[in-house]
Structures are given as C-alpha cells and as structure tokens.
Design a protein around this motif. Sequence first.
Motif, PDB file in Angstrom:
ATOM      1  N   GLN A  13      20.049   8.077 -12.680  1.00 58.78           N
ATOM      2  CA  GLN A  13      21.028   8.535 -13.673  1.00 58.78           C
ATOM      3  C   GLN A  13      21.658   9.871 -13.281  1.00 58.78           C
ATOM      4  N   ASN A  14      20.878  10.754 -12.717  1.00 60.45           N
ATOM      5  CA  ASN A  14      21.379  12.108 -12.454  1.00 60.45           C
ATOM      6  C   ASN A  14      22.086  12.224 -11.085  1.00 60.45           C
ATOM      7  N   GLN A  15      21.531  11.584 -10.057  1.00 57.43           N
ATOM      8  CA  GLN A  15      22.063  11.788  -8.716  1.00 57.43           C
ATOM      9  C   GLN A  15      23.014  10.672  -8.249  1.00 57.43           C
ATOM     10  N   PHE A  16      22.792   9.482  -8.749  1.00 58.40           N
ATOM     11  CA  PHE A  16      23.597   8.370  -8.234  1.00 58.40           C
ATOM     12  C   PHE A  16      24.457   7.730  -9.306  1.00 58.40           C
ATOM     13  N   GLN A  17      24.594   8.394 -10.465  1.00 51.76           N
ATOM     14  CA  GLN A  17      25.337   7.797 -11.578  1.00 51.76           C
ATOM     15  C   GLN A  17      26.781   7.461 -11.176  1.00 51.76           C
ATOM     16  N   ASP A  18      27.388   8.385 -10.374  1.00 57.39           N
ATOM     17  CA  ASP A  18      28.794   8.157 -10.019  1.00 57.39           C
ATOM     18  C   ASP A  18      28.945   6.980  -9.075  1.00 57.39           C
ATOM     19  N   ASN A  19      27.889   6.645  -8.336  1.00 55.78           N
ATOM     20  CA  ASN A  19      27.955   5.542  -7.377  1.00 55.78           C
ATOM     21  C   ASN A  19      27.584   4.197  -8.000  1.00 55.78           C
ATOM     22  N   LEU A  20      27.183   4.230  -9.287  1.00 55.41           N
ATOM     23  CA  LEU A  20      26.758   2.994  -9.947  1.00 55.41           C
ATOM     24  C   LEU A  20      27.887   2.407 -10.770  1.00 55.41           C
ATOM     25  N   SER A  21      27.903   1.124 -10.787  1.00 51.13           N
ATOM     26  CA  SER A  21      28.873   0.449 -11.659  1.00 51.13           C
ATOM     27  C   SER A  21      28.416   0.550 -13.108  1.00 51.13           C
TER      28      SER A  21
END
Length: 590
Positions: free
Chosen positions: A381-389
């Motif tokens: 949620q914190n580090q890869f949120q932008d890379n998740l659909s």
Amino acid sequence: MSHLIGQPIEAIPGQTMTALDPSSIENGLLERYIDTLKTGHTATFECLLPTDTYDHWYMVTAEPLSSGLVISLVNITDRKNAEIQARQQADEMRATLDASLNSILLMRAIRDSATGQIVDFRMETANQAVVNSLFKTPDELMGQTLLNMFPGNVESGFFALYTRVADSGKSEKAEYYYQDANGFKGWFEVSAVQRAEDLIVLTFNNITTQREEQLAQQKQAQVLEAILDHSQTAISLHEPIRNRQGEVIDFQTIRANRQALLNWEQAPGDMLTKSFLTLHPEARETNEFARYVRVIETGEPDVFEITQNRRQYVVTIAGAGGNIVVSAVDVTTDRQYRHELEALNRTLQQSNESLQSFAYVASHDLQEPLRKIQAFGDILQNQFQDNLSDGERDMTRRIQKSANRMQQLVKDLLAYSQVTARREPHVPVLLNEVVSDVLSDLEISITEANATIQVSSLPTIPGNTSRLRQLMQNLIVNALKFRSRDRPLVIQISCQPAPPDQLPNNLSATSAYWLIRVADNGMGFDEKYKDRIFQLFQRLHDSASYSGTGIGLAICQRVVESHDGAIDVSSRLGEGTTFAIFLPMQQAAN
C-alpha cells in the motif's frame, strides 16, 4: 338351771332373779325379762352366760304367764362356737382374697334343668382386686350371672374354658382377648380351678397394658428387622469368645442381616453357629481380628477398608454392651468412579496443558505469520500503490482487513482460553477502581460515541482483578458498539444485594450475592435469541455493519463462572439491554 346358777334346786324357790344371778343386770337379761312382762309377747334371743368353768351360749325363751314369766334355756354353745369359727374363717378368707394382687372370682355353674348343660355361671365371691381387672366392685358382681355382666365371654373363648373345668374338674390356664358390645375390651390371662362340684375359682389379671407394650415391642422389632434386612449396609452383631484368662480369642456372630450374609457369601446356619475365625481365618493375618479385639478392650470405634470376595468395603466397628456391631458398606462402585474420575482429571489436566500450549502457539506462532502479512500489505500500500491497478489495490485492502480481523480473532481466542485454562487465587477487588480504569482506557471510544456512563457505588468482592476488568470492559464495549443512532447512549452501572428469589437456579439461595447491573438504552435485541448471546462466535448482527468476533460475551460468561457466579441478560428491541451479574459476597470455602 341349778348347774347354771351354781345352787341346789331346793334353794332356788323364793329367791329373786338378781339374787340367783347377779350378772343378769350387766348382761341385760333382767331388762329383757321386764320388757317381756310389759309387752306381753314371748321373747327369744341368744345370750352368752358365764359359768365357773367357761362361758356358754344359750337360746333363751321368756314367755309371759299370769303375772310372771316362764323362762327356758337351751345350751347352744357348740353350734354357736361353730358359727363363730366359720365366720372367723370367712373373714380370714376374705382378708386373704383382698390381700391378693390377682383378681379372684368364685362362680357356680347354672345348668339347664332338662339337659344338664351349663348355660351360665353365677358370681358368688370376688376380691377387691377385681376392680383393677374388670373395673367393677365385688358388690356389683356378687349374685350376678357371668354372661349378663360380661356377654363377650362366649366369643372370646373364656366361657368354653370355664365349662370344661366345671365339667371335667381339670384345671386350665389361658390368655384371650375379650371384647363385648358394651365397649369393654382387653387382654386377660386366667387360671380356672374346680373347688367343688359346679363351683370354680378364677384367678386372673387384666394384662392389656403389658400385652399392648409387648405387641408394640414386637411390631418395633419387626420394623427394625425389616429395616435391617432391606438395608444395603451389611450389619452384624458379634459376641466375644474368651479363654479362662479372660482374653478374647474369637467372636461368635449372634445376629446378621441379609446383606451381611450376601457380602460374606455365608449360609445363615454357618455364620450363626461357626466362630468368626473359623469362617475367616485370614482375618488374623490381615489385622482385622486385632481391630475387633481393640474395640472390645478400648471401647473406641474403628473404621477401615477391606477387600472381600472381589468387592471393596468400608467397615465400621463399634462397641455394643460388651459385644461389637460391625457395619460394612460396599464402596466398590464408588472406588471405580473415583478411579474413573482420577483418570478424567488426568485427561482434563492434559487437555488444559494442551490448551495452554495452544495459547502459546496462538500468541506467538499464529500471530507471527499475520504480522508478516500485515507488513507486506503495508509495503504494497505504501511503496507500490502507484504501480498497482485499482483491482490490485482493492485486493490489498481486503488482505489487510482480513489479516486485522484474523489478528483480533486470535487475540480474543487467546483471552477466552486464558479464562478457561486456569483459575488464579482470588483477592479483594475494588470494583469502582476496576470500572474507573476501564473507562479511562475507553475514553476515546466513549467520547466518539457521545456516551454518558453513570456508575453508582460498587462493592469490594473476592476475585481476579484482570478477569473482572475483562468482564466490565467487554460489557461496556458491547454497549458502545450496539448503541442506538436515534438517541445519545446512556450506560448505567449499579449494584445491590441480590434478593434470594431473583437468584438463577444454579446458585444456592443460602449464600449471599451481589447483583451488578450494566444497563444501556441502545439497540436491544429480540429475547428469543437470548440463549445464543453467550455462545462462541454467535452474532446477532452482520459483521459488515458491526465489528467483532462474537467471543466477547462468551468471555464475560466464563469470567463470571470462574468467580462462582452467574450472568443473565434481558432486552427489548429498540429500547436497550440490561446484563445482570451475580457475584458472591464472600469467597467460597475450598
């Protein structure tokens, strides 16, 4: 006449009466003669006249003749002496009869003139003691017929006995019960003896009191016999057998109930005729015989356990008037239950140890994977949120939510297992302080719910502080969670001594309890679900709308039960809920 007055015949004519017989004045003869002259009627009477040798009785006749009297005297001394002797004998007989403690009655048979058969008896003489037996005086009996006074003699059998004695002359004794239409009844023992032809003498006593006491004793003995023979306790009475030095060398059984015969597998004839050591020689080696002797010598009872014929008994020995009473209770089944209970306790102990192991696993091993899941979820949620659909972010949130719920469930299960796994010693607990600490911990939740908590004076009770804290916290959290959206939440915590008639059935009315109420004006629930509310994982509302694992109220019930109390709930849908907690005022004795 010459002999009577002591003078020759030729000297009598011309003399006066008083000159011839000076005693005529003292004995009243002169007065009687004068009365005869006055009345002109012949007088006849008896008179005792003294002589030089001894006194004589005379029948005196004085008959008027012209101006004088013709006096004739007949010596009746022998007849009179016989009458006096007979009267003295009768008086002595009466005194003897009246001095007797037994009732005595003389009766003469009355026979039918045609057949000669005895139809009744006439009572001729009775002593004073008949009053004690028949409740009638001798004067009331004498001259009366037997069947007229006591008509029940025929039915009772007495009349037939009297008839046999009068006819045969053979004495008889008997004991009969008498009853008649007049209401007179009782037990009598009688002895009948023929004294002369048709004359019988009855010696009898009213033994009603003694007989009734005897019958009562027999009835009591029969009842005792029935109780003993229907008792499942083996009971026997033993008499010591002593040698010439007075030492107890054996025992003789003189009484044994049916259970005793069954226990020892003995025939009644053997047990009551053969000595104890003859039947049980092993008792000398097992110290059983020595115990019997010790009770005889010291008078102190003894209790011990023995095994006999594959059964186990608790035996009690007690002294009884120089003998001993032995009672044996079969405890074989009880001992089997004890062994089974001990085995169950060992199994339970193993289960508790397993539960404690589970608690350890739940608090460490199970929570560690959850923490990793939560940590990886946080990273996503914190580090890869932008890379998740959007779909991947939604799945990540669901994973986090499920992990959090799982973690709470593990914590609640751990708390529940800790309540049931062990019971720590109770100490005095100030409930007001417990509630105050709980309210302090829940201050934020209470403020967010805009709730008002009203706490009255609460007692100090014996208990476990942390467990009671769990109890109060879960109840308050439950009220905060299920508050009404239409009105501000008010929670009232109060206490009073529990009225005995309000105690739950599983609590003793002889003990004192506090009744603690936690009441709210929240949503409430339908009381048809009342039996489900304290069960594990039981929820009355969906988990989407209301958080929780369904374990909190189950923990409350466990906490209360671990304090030897009870918890109950009442509620009205849309009005609120009240939890009633019953806790002992004093710690139960272990």
